[in-house]
Design a protein around this motif. Sequence first.
Motif, short mmCIF file in Angstrom:
data_model
loop_
_atom_site.label_atom_id
_atom_site.label_comp_id
_atom_site.label_asym_id
_atom_site.label_seq_id
_atom_site.Cartn_x
_atom_site.Cartn_y
_atom_site.Cartn_z
N LYS A 28 0.96 -1.29 -0.10
CA LYS A 28 0.03 0.12 0.01
C LYS A 28 0.76 1.26 -0.12
CE LYS A 28 -3.75 2.23 2.70
NZ LYS A 28 -4.38 2.28 3.89
N GLY A 29 0.52 2.11 -0.91
CA GLY A 29 1.18 3.38 -1.03
C GLY A 29 2.61 3.27 -1.77
N ALA A 30 3.11 2.10 -2.18
CA ALA A 30 4.17 1.95 -3.08
C ALA A 30 4.40 2.91 -4.25
CB ALA A 30 4.40 0.64 -3.59
N PHE A 31 3.20 3.41 -4.67
CA PHE A 31 3.18 4.39 -5.90
C PHE A 31 1.75 4.80 -6.00
CE2 PHE A 31 2.78 0.12 -7.59
CZ PHE A 31 1.51 0.09 -8.24
N THR A 32 1.91 6.03 -6.74
CA THR A 32 0.52 6.72 -7.03
C THR A 32 -0.58 5.60 -7.36
OG1 THR A 32 1.56 8.55 -7.52
CG2 THR A 32 -0.85 8.41 -8.17
N GLY A 33 -1.54 5.58 -6.58
CA GLY A 33 -2.62 4.65 -7.12
C GLY A 33 -2.73 3.17 -6.41
N SER A 40 -3.87 -0.32 -1.75
CA SER A 40 -4.16 -1.34 -0.94
C SER A 40 -2.94 -2.35 -1.24
CB SER A 40 -5.36 -2.13 -1.00
OG SER A 40 -5.94 -2.69 -2.08
N LYS A 41 -2.49 -3.23 -0.37
CA LYS A 41 -1.58 -4.27 -0.61
C LYS A 41 -2.05 -5.21 -1.73
CE LYS A 41 -0.42 -7.19 2.57
NZ LYS A 41 0.27 -7.94 3.93
N ARG A 42 -1.29 -5.76 -2.60
CA ARG A 42 -1.73 -6.49 -3.61
C ARG A 42 -0.60 -7.57 -3.88
NH1 ARG A 42 -1.07 -7.10 -9.12
NH2 ARG A 42 -2.87 -8.09 -10.33
N ASN A 43 -1.12 -8.87 -4.06
CA ASN A 43 -0.24 -10.04 -4.46
C ASN A 43 -0.23 -9.87 -5.77
OD1 ASN A 43 0.16 -10.84 -1.91
ND2 ASN A 43 -1.90 -12.28 -1.92
N GLN A 60 16.19 -17.94 -9.30
CA GLN A 60 17.44 -18.38 -8.68
C GLN A 60 16.86 -18.93 -7.16
OE1 GLN A 60 20.16 -15.44 -9.39
NE2 GLN A 60 21.32 -16.66 -10.86
N GLU A 61 16.25 -17.93 -6.62
CA GLU A 61 15.95 -17.88 -5.12
C GLU A 61 14.56 -18.43 -4.79
OE1 GLU A 61 18.29 -17.33 -3.17
OE2 GLU A 61 19.73 -16.53 -4.92
N ARG A 62 13.65 -18.57 -5.77
CA ARG A 62 12.38 -18.89 -5.66
C ARG A 62 11.70 -18.06 -4.49
NH1 ARG A 62 10.46 -22.03 -9.90
NH2 ARG A 62 12.20 -22.60 -10.97
N GLU A 63 11.65 -16.86 -4.73
CA GLU A 63 11.15 -15.89 -3.75
C GLU A 63 10.98 -14.55 -4.46
OE1 GLU A 63 13.67 -15.92 -0.28
OE2 GLU A 63 15.10 -14.24 -1.25
N VAL A 64 9.70 -13.81 -4.02
CA VAL A 64 9.54 -12.60 -4.43
C VAL A 64 9.39 -11.69 -3.57
CG1 VAL A 64 8.34 -13.49 -6.48
CG2 VAL A 64 7.13 -13.10 -4.53
N GLN A 65 9.57 -10.21 -3.92
CA GLN A 65 9.34 -9.11 -3.17
C GLN A 65 8.58 -8.03 -3.72
OE1 GLN A 65 12.81 -6.47 -2.57
NE2 GLN A 65 12.57 -6.27 -0.40
N ARG A 66 7.46 -7.69 -2.99
CA ARG A 66 6.52 -6.84 -3.36
C ARG A 66 7.06 -5.41 -3.52
NH1 ARG A 66 3.38 -8.97 0.88
NH2 ARG A 66 1.69 -10.26 0.32
N VAL A 67 6.76 -4.77 -4.83
CA VAL A 67 7.07 -3.39 -5.11
C VAL A 67 7.00 -2.63 -3.67
CG1 VAL A 67 6.91 -1.29 -6.24
CG2 VAL A 67 6.78 -3.36 -7.50
N GLY A 68 7.95 -1.59 -3.29
CA GLY A 68 7.74 -0.89 -2.00
C GLY A 68 7.85 -1.81 -0.85
N GLY A 69 8.02 -3.06 -0.84
CA GLY A 69 8.20 -3.94 0.38
C GLY A 69 9.57 -4.36 0.64
#
Length: 450
Positions: A221-226, A229-232, A264-273
């Motif tokens: 939430k708040g990672a960029f304009t618009g 809310s948090k989104r997967n 490689q790592e089999r993991e993700v990071q949300r934008v802004g997280g």
Amino acid sequence: MADAVKPLILVADDDESHRLTINKLAATWGYEVHTAKNGEEASEKSRKNSYSVILMDIRMAVMDGITALHKIKSHDPSIPIIIMTAYSSVASAVEALKSGAYDYLTKPLDFDELKITLERASDHARLKAENLALKSQIRTQAGSRQIIGNSVAMRNLKATLSMVAPSEATVLITGESGTGKEMVARLIHLNSLRHDRPFIAVNCASINENLLESELFGHEKGAFTGAISKRNGIFMQADKGTIFLDEIAEMTPHMQAKLLRVIQEREVQRVGGEEYIKIDVRIIAATHQDLVKRVKENTFREDLFYRLNVVNMRVPSLREKTEDIPSLCQYFIARLSEKNRKNIIGISPDAIKALISYDWPGNVRELENMLERAVILSIGEYVTESELPPSISKKNDENILDKCLSLEDIEKKAIMVALDAAGWNKSEAARQLGINRKTLHKKLKSYGID
């Protein structure tokens, strides 16, 4: 090799000598023949056997041909029934046609005409049965596609798919646009151990870089304009399933680096997280571009290429498998006929010949789109060369759609083209148009054409 199954026909006539004559003739023409002495017996036998054609006299004791026709059609409307009648009873034969008879022949029979009519009716029944089987197959697939064709290229593709699908290998699908790369990706998923989990496709070329990162990995939430809310992202939505990255060559260098780390790592990071989230997804990527060339030009990461290219599956162009065009046409015509509420059961040999000689820059997608146009335009039970666009049908000097012609004019033009192609052999022209000879004669008469 087993002998081919003979078409089974029923001959119903209360004249024993006539019945036996037709029986012997039809047997020499390659048919298995049952006989009936009257309409009631014919009706009973039609319930117990699957006949390709029924040949039935109109005047019989116990039960006449018209009554028997109605009884047979009530329990199996698909059986082609040919009525035999004396010349003086042609009016009754016309009544039979209105009641659903396939055609009629006048006595004394012209045996050459009988042979041609039986062949046409049995072909009609066979094509109709094949068409119904294809429609049933399409419905049971619930909208999914299948690999159609038995060329060497397609047999190799099917063999590779059967070996790759059950594994967990990352797959890179290559091939020209329109060859069906996404269909192959879906089949890999459907035949894998993840088949009951999500399959999510994303076109990397249709989304700009900032939105693509959020689409794939999600955002806080708040990672960029618009971002209210948090989104997967898709990688989390496809957990335990498959993600299909189409047009992978269009990814920017920044997104390529992000994707490489995910693989490689089999993991993700949300934008802004800040949190890294473990993911379990199978990755299938596709491109119509030459990634080896892109790597040499430094526009695609070499390390990402090798991560994606664990198994390479190349989908052949339509030019490489022209022998598959007839089976592709039958498959698409069955599906498109049902979609457009038409009763098209096949495609003429001249149309197939024109399709095979065409270059197909748009591949299978172009073939499907062209066949939908042809199905909509068809006035008979077969797609003919007349319904193909001028770019494919060299015989068409002008496009009848561009002329804003009436349906009557379009029908008349199609009939004239068929007659010219058949050398004015009306029986052959009727076959190409998917109508019977009597219908063709009636239409010619209405147009004032002799």
